[in-house]
Write a protein that holds these residues in place. Structure first.
Motif: not given
Length: 94
Positions: A68-76
């Motif tokens: 999930l952190i990896s997914i978030v890195n693309n948006s935040f």
């Protein structure tokens, strides 16, 4: 919205927005917590919501799942200090 349990909880995006408005009015910080290890069926719904979470501009995210952190890195735009859990999990660096 998302739960570590098999069930979904009653908390929804409108509740989150209302809580954010109250906290901001009281000059309090808001931390969004994704304290789950996501099952595969939760990954796509989470990814679909992350832009909405980013628009809310929380003060920080607290997360436990490296995926999930990896997914978030693309948006935040994450500061180095906020990625410590991911760094520990992946042995990455700033």
């Amino acid at each position: 919205m998302f739960s570590l349990r098999a069930r979904e909880n009653e908390f929804d995006l409108e509740d989150l927005k209302a809580g954010l408005q109250i906290a901001r009015r009281l000059h309090k910080k808001v931390y969004l917590t994704a304290n789950i290890f996501a099952r595969n069926l939760k990954l796509k719904p989470f990814a679909n919501q992350i832009d909405t979470f980013a628009e809310l501009q929380p003060d920080a995210l607290i997360m436990s799942d490296p995926g999930l952190i990896s997914i978030v890195n693309n948006s935040f735009r994450l500061r180095c200090g906020c990625r410590r859990a991911q760094q520990n999990a992946t042995r990455g660096s700033c």
